[in-house]
Design a protein around this motif. Structure first.
Motif, PDB file in Angstrom:
ATOM      1  N   MET A   1      30.325  30.032  50.815  1.00 13.14           N
ATOM      2  CA  MET A   1      30.734  28.877  50.062  1.00 13.14           C
ATOM      3  C   MET A   1      32.268  28.775  50.136  1.00 13.14           C
ATOM      4  N   ILE A   2      32.760  27.584  50.327  1.00 11.47           N
ATOM      5  CA  ILE A   2      34.200  27.349  50.370  1.00 11.47           C
ATOM      6  C   ILE A   2      34.729  27.320  48.934  1.00 11.47           C
ATOM      7  N   VAL A   3      35.721  28.155  48.664  1.00  7.89           N
ATOM      8  CA  VAL A   3      36.328  28.232  47.336  1.00  7.89           C
ATOM      9  C   VAL A   3      37.595  27.391  47.288  1.00  7.89           C
ATOM     10  N   CYS A   4      38.405  27.490  48.336  1.00  9.73           N
ATOM     11  CA  CYS A   4      39.649  26.729  48.417  1.00  9.73           C
ATOM     12  C   CYS A   4      39.525  25.718  49.563  1.00  9.73           C
ATOM     13  N   HIS A   5      39.447  24.456  49.194  1.00  2.51           N
ATOM     14  CA  HIS A   5      39.289  23.415  50.207  1.00  2.51           C
ATOM     15  C   HIS A   5      40.595  23.111  50.933  1.00  2.51           C
ATOM     16  N   CYS A   6      41.716  23.314  50.286  1.00  2.00           N
ATOM     17  CA  CYS A   6      43.006  23.042  50.923  1.00  2.00           C
ATOM     18  C   CYS A   6      43.242  23.964  52.119  1.00  2.00           C
ATOM     19  N   ARG A   7      42.899  25.233  51.958  1.00  2.74           N
ATOM     20  CA  ARG A   7      43.132  26.226  53.014  1.00  2.74           C
ATOM     21  C   ARG A   7      41.839  26.708  53.668  1.00  2.74           C
ATOM     22  N   VAL A   8      40.708  26.116  53.290  1.00  7.46           N
ATOM     23  CA  VAL A   8      39.378  26.448  53.804  1.00  7.46           C
ATOM     24  C   VAL A   8      39.132  27.959  53.721  1.00  7.46           C
ATOM     25  N   VAL A   9      39.150  28.464  52.481  1.00  5.56           N
ATOM     26  CA  VAL A   9      38.932  29.880  52.218  1.00  5.56           C
ATOM     27  C   VAL A   9      37.562  30.028  51.559  1.00  5.56           C
ATOM     28  N   SER A  10      36.736  30.900  52.132  1.00  5.67           N
ATOM     29  CA  SER A  10      35.393  31.115  51.601  1.00  5.67           C
ATOM     30  C   SER A  10      35.382  32.232  50.562  1.00  5.67           C
ATOM     31  N   ASP A  11      34.299  32.283  49.795  1.00  6.15           N
ATOM     32  CA  ASP A  11      34.142  33.366  48.833  1.00  6.15           C
ATOM     33  C   ASP A  11      34.039  34.710  49.538  1.00  6.15           C
ATOM     34  N   GLY A  12      33.498  34.728  50.744  1.00  6.03           N
ATOM     35  CA  GLY A  12      33.429  35.962  51.525  1.00  6.03           C
ATOM     36  C   GLY A  12      34.804  36.481  51.902  1.00  6.03           C
ATOM     37  N   LYS A  13      35.691  35.574  52.260  1.00  6.19           N
ATOM     38  CA  LYS A  13      37.058  35.978  52.595  1.00  6.19           C
ATOM     39  C   LYS A  13      37.778  36.520  51.361  1.00  6.19           C
ATOM     40  N   VAL A  14      37.527  35.924  50.197  1.00  7.01           N
ATOM     41  CA  VAL A  14      38.120  36.419  48.951  1.00  7.01           C
ATOM     42  C   VAL A  14      37.568  37.808  48.633  1.00  7.01           C
ATOM     43  N   ALA A  15      36.248  37.992  48.785  1.00  7.14           N
ATOM     44  CA  ALA A  15      35.634  39.298  48.543  1.00  7.14           C
ATOM     45  C   ALA A  15      36.214  40.349  49.487  1.00  7.14           C
ATOM     46  N   ASN A  16      36.431  39.994  50.743  1.00 10.14           N
ATOM     47  CA  ASN A  16      37.042  40.926  51.700  1.00 10.14           C
ATOM     48  C   ASN A  16      38.462  41.289  51.283  1.00 10.14           C
ATOM     49  N   ALA A  17      39.208  40.322  50.777  1.00 13.73           N
ATOM     50  CA  ALA A  17      40.571  40.593  50.319  1.00 13.73           C
ATOM     51  C   ALA A  17      40.555  41.572  49.151  1.00 13.73           C
ATOM     52  N   ILE A  18      39.605  41.401  48.242  1.00 17.40           N
ATOM     53  CA  ILE A  18      39.490  42.299  47.090  1.00 17.40           C
ATOM     54  C   ILE A  18      39.114  43.701  47.558  1.00 17.40           C
ATOM     55  N   GLU A  19      38.162  43.787  48.473  1.00 14.94           N
ATOM     56  CA  GLU A  19      37.750  45.090  49.021  1.00 14.94           C
ATOM     57  C   GLU A  19      38.888  45.759  49.779  1.00 14.94           C
ATOM     58  N   SER A  20      39.796  44.958  50.314  1.00 16.52           N
ATOM     59  CA  SER A  20      40.933  45.503  51.068  1.00 16.52           C
ATOM     60  C   SER A  20      42.117  45.858  50.175  1.00 16.52           C
ATOM     61  N   GLY A  21      41.971  45.634  48.861  1.00 14.67           N
ATOM     62  CA  GLY A  21      43.024  46.078  47.955  1.00 14.67           C
ATOM     63  C   GLY A  21      43.656  45.040  47.063  1.00 14.67           C
ATOM     64  N   ALA A  22      43.321  43.765  47.227  1.00 10.96           N
ATOM     65  CA  ALA A  22      43.881  42.745  46.329  1.00 10.96           C
ATOM     66  C   ALA A  22      43.282  42.944  44.946  1.00 10.96           C
ATOM     67  N   ARG A  23      44.119  43.180  43.950  1.00 11.80           N
ATOM     68  CA  ARG A  23      43.637  43.465  42.596  1.00 11.80           C
ATOM     69  C   ARG A  23      44.096  42.439  41.566  1.00 11.80           C
TER      70      ARG A  23
END
Length: 68
Positions: free
Chosen positions: A1-23
Motif C-alpha cells: 500500500m502506498i503511504v506517501c503519494h508525493c514520494r511514492v513510498v509504500s508501507d513495505g519500504k517504511v517497515a524496511n526502514a524501521i527494521e534497518s534502524g529508523a526509530r
C-alpha cells in the motif's frame, strides 16, 4: 500500500526502514523521503512506527519515582 503519494513510498519500504534502524518519525522521513512534501502521510508513518517499531526500554526505577 502506498503511504506517501508525493514520494511514492509504500508501507513495505517504511517497515524496511524501521527494521534497518529508523526509530523515529524523522528517521523514517530521512531514509524513505516520505513526509517531506505535503505531510499528509505523517500520521500513517507514526502508526507504522508504532506497529513495527521495537518497544522502548523500561524507565529506570529512580526516574519512575522521581515525581513523588
Amino acid at each position: 500500500m502506498i503511504v506517501c503519494h508525493c514520494r511514492v513510498v509504500s508501507d513495505g519500504k517504511v517497515a524496511n526502514a524501521i527494521e534497518s534502524g529508523a526509530r523515529t518519525l524523522a528517521g523514517i522521513c530521512r531514509s524513505t523521503g516520505a513526509g517531506r512534501d505535503c505531510g499528509a502521510c505523517v500520521f500513517s508513518l507514526k502508526r507504522l512506527l508504532c506497529e513495527h517499531g521495537r518497544p522502548l526500554p523500561a524507565m529506570p526505577p529512580e526516574v519512575e519515582v522521581a515525581a513523588s
